[in-house]
Motif scaffolding. Structure first.
Motif, PDB file in Angstrom:
ATOM      1  N   ALA A 345       0.822  -1.212   0.000  1.00  0.00           N
ATOM      2  CA  ALA A 345       0.000   0.000   0.000  1.00  0.00           C
ATOM      3  C   ALA A 345       0.852   1.256   0.000  1.00  0.00           C
ATOM      4  O   ALA A 345       0.574   2.216  -0.736  1.00  0.00           O
ATOM      5  CB  ALA A 345      -0.926  -0.014   1.214  1.00  0.00           C
ATOM      6  N   PHE A 346       1.897   1.265   0.821  1.00  0.00           N
ATOM      7  CA  PHE A 346       2.722   2.468   0.921  1.00  0.00           C
ATOM      8  C   PHE A 346       3.684   2.609  -0.266  1.00  0.00           C
ATOM      9  O   PHE A 346       3.958   3.720  -0.722  1.00  0.00           O
ATOM     10  CB  PHE A 346       3.511   2.452   2.226  1.00  0.00           C
ATOM     11  N   ALA A 347       4.200   1.482  -0.762  1.00  0.00           N
ATOM     12  CA  ALA A 347       5.173   1.560  -1.859  1.00  0.00           C
ATOM     13  C   ALA A 347       4.504   1.783  -3.210  1.00  0.00           C
ATOM     14  O   ALA A 347       5.129   2.344  -4.125  1.00  0.00           O
ATOM     15  CB  ALA A 347       6.009   0.283  -1.889  1.00  0.00           C
ATOM     16  N   GLY A 377       4.975   6.052   6.372  1.00  0.00           N
ATOM     17  CA  GLY A 377       4.481   4.728   6.741  1.00  0.00           C
ATOM     18  C   GLY A 377       5.434   3.628   6.339  1.00  0.00           C
ATOM     19  O   GLY A 377       5.714   2.704   7.126  1.00  0.00           O
ATOM     20  N   LEU A 378       5.964   3.707   5.120  1.00  0.00           N
ATOM     21  CA  LEU A 378       6.887   2.672   4.654  1.00  0.00           C
ATOM     22  C   LEU A 378       8.163   2.660   5.484  1.00  0.00           C
ATOM     23  O   LEU A 378       8.659   1.594   5.871  1.00  0.00           O
ATOM     24  CB  LEU A 378       7.225   2.911   3.175  1.00  0.00           C
ATOM     25  N   THR A 379       8.679   3.833   5.799  1.00  0.00           N
ATOM     26  CA  THR A 379       9.897   3.907   6.618  1.00  0.00           C
ATOM     27  C   THR A 379       9.643   3.385   8.023  1.00  0.00           C
ATOM     28  O   THR A 379      10.478   2.669   8.597  1.00  0.00           O
ATOM     29  CB  THR A 379      10.394   5.358   6.686  1.00  0.00           C
ATOM     30  N   ALA A 380       8.493   3.719   8.602  1.00  0.00           N
ATOM     31  CA  ALA A 380       8.182   3.249   9.958  1.00  0.00           C
ATOM     32  C   ALA A 380       8.058   1.731  10.010  1.00  0.00           C
ATOM     33  O   ALA A 380       8.542   1.077  10.945  1.00  0.00           O
ATOM     34  CB  ALA A 380       6.891   3.909  10.449  1.00  0.00           C
ATOM     35  N   VAL A 381       7.425   1.146   8.997  1.00  0.00           N
ATOM     36  CA  VAL A 381       7.225  -0.308   8.975  1.00  0.00           C
ATOM     37  C   VAL A 381       8.559  -1.032   8.801  1.00  0.00           C
ATOM     38  O   VAL A 381       8.932  -1.895   9.614  1.00  0.00           O
ATOM     39  CB  VAL A 381       6.244  -0.696   7.857  1.00  0.00           C
ATOM     40  N   LEU A 382       9.264  -0.699   7.738  1.00  0.00           N
ATOM     41  CA  LEU A 382      10.520  -1.403   7.475  1.00  0.00           C
ATOM     42  C   LEU A 382      11.596  -1.047   8.497  1.00  0.00           C
ATOM     43  O   LEU A 382      12.375  -1.907   8.920  1.00  0.00           O
ATOM     44  CB  LEU A 382      11.008  -1.074   6.056  1.00  0.00           C
ATOM     45  N   GLY A 383      11.627   0.204   8.909  1.00  0.00           N
ATOM     46  CA  GLY A 383      12.633   0.622   9.877  1.00  0.00           C
ATOM     47  C   GLY A 383      12.446  -0.021  11.233  1.00  0.00           C
ATOM     48  O   GLY A 383      13.415  -0.419  11.888  1.00  0.00           O
ATOM     49  N   SER A 384      11.192  -0.136  11.676  1.00  0.00           N
ATOM     50  CA  SER A 384      10.950  -0.736  12.997  1.00  0.00           C
ATOM     51  C   SER A 384      11.345  -2.200  13.021  1.00  0.00           C
ATOM     52  O   SER A 384      11.981  -2.669  13.981  1.00  0.00           O
ATOM     53  CB  SER A 384       9.478  -0.574  13.392  1.00  0.00           C
ATOM     54  N   PHE A 385      11.006  -2.955  11.979  1.00  0.00           N
ATOM     55  CA  PHE A 385      11.384  -4.371  11.959  1.00  0.00           C
ATOM     56  C   PHE A 385      12.892  -4.524  11.851  1.00  0.00           C
ATOM     57  O   PHE A 385      13.485  -5.396  12.510  1.00  0.00           O
ATOM     58  CB  PHE A 385      10.694  -5.096  10.806  1.00  0.00           C
ATOM     59  N   SER A 386      13.524  -3.691  11.058  1.00  0.00           N
ATOM     60  CA  SER A 386      14.989  -3.771  10.944  1.00  0.00           C
ATOM     61  C   SER A 386      15.646  -3.488  12.291  1.00  0.00           C
ATOM     62  O   SER A 386      16.573  -4.193  12.705  1.00  0.00           O
ATOM     63  CB  SER A 386      15.487  -2.772   9.892  1.00  0.00           C
ATOM     64  N   TRP A 412      14.389   4.647  17.862  1.00  0.00           N
ATOM     65  CA  TRP A 412      13.003   4.288  18.160  1.00  0.00           C
ATOM     66  C   TRP A 412      12.126   5.542  18.269  1.00  0.00           C
ATOM     67  O   TRP A 412      10.983   5.566  17.798  1.00  0.00           O
ATOM     68  CB  TRP A 412      12.936   3.484  19.450  1.00  0.00           C
ATOM     69  N   LEU A 413      12.667   6.611  18.867  1.00  0.00           N
ATOM     70  CA  LEU A 413      11.925   7.862  18.945  1.00  0.00           C
ATOM     71  C   LEU A 413      11.609   8.394  17.549  1.00  0.00           C
ATOM     72  O   LEU A 413      10.501   8.889  17.294  1.00  0.00           O
ATOM     73  CB  LEU A 413      12.733   8.896  19.729  1.00  0.00           C
ATOM     74  N   ALA A 414      12.582   8.313  16.643  1.00  0.00           N
ATOM     75  CA  ALA A 414      12.362   8.780  15.274  1.00  0.00           C
ATOM     76  C   ALA A 414      11.281   7.947  14.594  1.00  0.00           C
ATOM     77  O   ALA A 414      10.408   8.484  13.891  1.00  0.00           O
ATOM     78  CB  ALA A 414      13.665   8.715  14.484  1.00  0.00           C
ATOM     79  N   LEU A 415      11.306   6.641  14.786  1.00  0.00           N
ATOM     80  CA  LEU A 415      10.295   5.771  14.195  1.00  0.00           C
ATOM     81  C   LEU A 415       8.915   6.052  14.787  1.00  0.00           C
ATOM     82  O   LEU A 415       7.903   6.029  14.069  1.00  0.00           O
ATOM     83  CB  LEU A 415      10.679   4.304  14.405  1.00  0.00           C
ATOM     84  N   GLN A 416       8.870   6.322  16.083  1.00  0.00           N
ATOM     85  CA  GLN A 416       7.598   6.677  16.702  1.00  0.00           C
ATOM     86  C   GLN A 416       7.072   8.001  16.140  1.00  0.00           C
ATOM     87  O   GLN A 416       5.867   8.162  15.912  1.00  0.00           O
ATOM     88  CB  GLN A 416       7.757   6.763  18.219  1.00  0.00           C
ATOM     89  N   GLY A 417       7.981   8.958  15.928  1.00  0.00           N
ATOM     90  CA  GLY A 417       7.569  10.222  15.329  1.00  0.00           C
ATOM     91  C   GLY A 417       6.998  10.033  13.940  1.00  0.00           C
ATOM     92  O   GLY A 417       5.972  10.639  13.570  1.00  0.00           O
ATOM     93  N   ALA A 421       3.186  10.838  12.649  1.00  0.00           N
ATOM     94  CA  ALA A 421       2.988  11.646  11.444  1.00  0.00           C
ATOM     95  C   ALA A 421       2.192  10.884  10.388  1.00  0.00           C
ATOM     96  O   ALA A 421       1.353  11.466   9.676  1.00  0.00           O
ATOM     97  CB  ALA A 421       4.344  12.073  10.880  1.00  0.00           C
ATOM     98  N   SER A 422       2.410   9.585  10.304  1.00  0.00           N
ATOM     99  CA  SER A 422       1.687   8.777   9.318  1.00  0.00           C
ATOM    100  C   SER A 422       0.209   8.683   9.658  1.00  0.00           C
ATOM    101  O   SER A 422      -0.654   8.697   8.762  1.00  0.00           O
ATOM    102  CB  SER A 422       2.304   7.370   9.240  1.00  0.00           C
ATOM    103  N   VAL A 423      -0.107   8.581  10.940  1.00  0.00           N
ATOM    104  CA  VAL A 423      -1.513   8.552  11.351  1.00  0.00           C
ATOM    105  C   VAL A 423      -2.183   9.882  11.011  1.00  0.00           C
ATOM    106  O   VAL A 423      -3.307   9.921  10.470  1.00  0.00           O
ATOM    107  CB  VAL A 423      -1.633   8.243  12.850  1.00  0.00           C
ATOM    108  N   ALA A 424      -1.488  10.978  11.314  1.00  0.00           N
ATOM    109  CA  ALA A 424      -2.045  12.287  10.972  1.00  0.00           C
ATOM    110  C   ALA A 424      -2.210  12.433   9.464  1.00  0.00           C
ATOM    111  O   ALA A 424      -3.222  12.968   8.982  1.00  0.00           O
ATOM    112  CB  ALA A 424      -1.139  13.393  11.516  1.00  0.00           C
TER     113      ALA A 424
END
Length: 470
Positions: A345-347, A377-386, A412-417, A421-424
């Motif tokens: 969806a994001f890519a 969204g894509l960065t948060a998903v892939l970044g968090s798992f990595s 982790w703070l950056a990924l949470q941010g 932002a993705s939800v907004a």
């Protein structure tokens, strides 16, 4: 016809385990190379160490050393223990651990116990060894394996456990990683939700062998005297919680011939440690080898000690938390499906835009919120798992989460941010789509619809993984 051919064919034996080079033998000891059949008939190799000054005609007690976790661990890994015990009058068999049938994602405690039983049988036939006085020593993972072997065979005279765990493997491993993160200053959702959920998903996907093995029933079936040893600075096994579980299981089985000893300043392996269990020195904790030798001597002489617990209380910074199997909606298959949906969806949003540009198609209306949702969204998903897998590989006592601010790693703070932002951006994109519902081309509506579907799924997904929690 096939059955007849099978009966006539010679039996096919499993391949031999790779033999490591024989270890160097310190002065005052003799070494004998031995081979034996382990679980499934695998040919295994080891060394028997004996004091050179031991009387040739005096039957000696013997002890088999069972490795901790790791595939194909060479016998040299346990030479400090083997040498120390041999100098205390024991004949010590240390062998190369199997790699066949054992890996990061595959192992069987039962098969490892059969390996240990093969080693016991081999040691009982060695000259100068009293076959009625052979015991097993199990370290870490071997603390689950050695009791299985002892519960299966009356040929084992005693059991020594070091850094043993009375809890299921998944609960122990999750605690070790989160405890390491806490020691590095990390608090909050990363240690309370993300890491435990990652381990549950890995276990549900079959990538964590024997995750829910319960050692208590096996310990309750052990009738031999037991010596259990823990270092007070054990960072891999919860040293305050495991001993009571081991004692409870032994008592339940009616076994009151157990001795527990805690060694000050020692790590998971009861080796000396200068920094609270992080660094393992080659030297054993003072008095450790002497205790094993004298205790085994008393037990095999018909003087099994009554229950005794001694040594300083160990330190454990945080309690373990039960790690139960996931529900259907949080299973590995559902997590994989959600991950694929989110990535697609994001890519798809930027990929479609690139294809249109390459085909020289006219641009379509684009909102900044949609771009933010796609990229964030894509960065948060892939970044968090990595990042979570990185912590998994560097977890435990050597956790390296990077710079930590207010209990949260900066990454982790950056990924949470990005997650917030993705939800907004999901809300803003939905409002923009509603306003342009009649003017946007059909293809663009489909593209934005897929992007919004990813944004909607992202919200519960990010809550589950702690990205939207403090």
């Amino acid at each position: 016809m096939v059955a007849a051919l099978c009966l006539l064919a010679p039996p096919v034996l499993p391949a031999a385990a790779t033999a490591a080079a024989p270890p160097a033998v310190p002065p005052g000891l003799t070494a004998t190379e031995v081979s034996f059949r382990g679980g499934g008939g695998l040919l295994m190799h080891g060394t028997v160490l004996t004091s050179a000054s031991a009387p040739a005609r005096s039957p000696r007690p013997g002890i088999v050393l069972v490795h901790g976790s790791g595939t194909g661990t060479p016998r040299a890994k346990l030479m400090s223990e083997a040498v120390g015990f041999a100098r205390e009058g024991l004949s010590v068999l240390v062998y190369d651990k199997r790699s066949e049938g054992y890996s990061l994602f595959q192992r069987s405690f039962s098969q490892l116990a059969d390996d240990a039983l093969g080693a016991v049988a081999a040691l009982r036939t060695q000259p100068g060894v009293d076959p009625a006085k052979v015991g097993v020593w199990g370290f870490s993972e071997g603390g689950w394996v050695a009791p299985i072997a002892a519960s299966r065979s009356e040929d084992i005279a005693f059991v020594v456990l070091v850094g043993a765990n009375g809890l299921p493997p998944l609960r122990q491993q999750t605690w070790a990683v989160t405890a390491g993160l806490r020691k590095a200053g990390v608090t909050g959702s990363l240690v309370e939700r993300a890491e435990p959920n990652l381990y549950r998903t890995i276990a549900d996907g079959g990538m964590f062998p024997e995750p829910y093995y319960d050692p208590e029933p096996t310990l309750a079936a052990v009738r031999q005297p037991v010596l259990a040893i823990w270092g007070t600075h054990d960072l891999l096994t919860p040293p305050q919680e495991s001993p009571p579980v081991v004692a409870r299981a032994l008592e339940k089985g009616g076994n009151r011939h157990y001795t527990f000893r805690f060694f000050p300043g020692a790590d998971h392996a009861a080796h000396q440690s200068p920094d609270g269990g992080v660094t393992r020195l080659p030297e054993l904790a003072p008095g450790y080898a002497d205790l094993v030798g004298s205790w085994a001597g008393d037990v095999t002489a018909g003087r099994p000690p009554a229950t005794r617990i001694s040594g300083p209380a160990p330190t454990q910074a945080s309690p373990t938390v039960p790690v139960n199997p996931p529900a259907w909606w949080e299973s590995a298959s559902m997590q994989l499906a959600a991950l694929v949906l989110l990535v697609v969806a994001f890519a798809a949003y930027p990929v479609v835009a690139l294809v249109r540009r390459l085909r020289r198609r006219p641009p379509v209306p684009v909102t900044g919120a949609a771009r933010l949702l796609s990229a964030g969204g894509l960065t948060a998903v892939l970044g968090s798992f990595s990042y979570l897998f990185y912590l998994l590989m560097t977890g435990g006592k050597l956790a390296e989460p990077g710079p930590v601010v207010a209990g949260r790693p900066l990454i982790w703070l950056a990924l949470q941010g990005l997650a917030v932002a993705s939800v907004a951006a999901t809300v803003l994109t939905a409002l923009a789509c509603r306003r342009a519902r009649g003017s946007a081309p059909r293809a663009e509506r489909v593209r934005l619809g897929l992007l919004l579907a990813g944004g909607v799924v992202f919200v519960p997904w990010a809550l589950y993984w702690g990205l939207l929690l403090p």
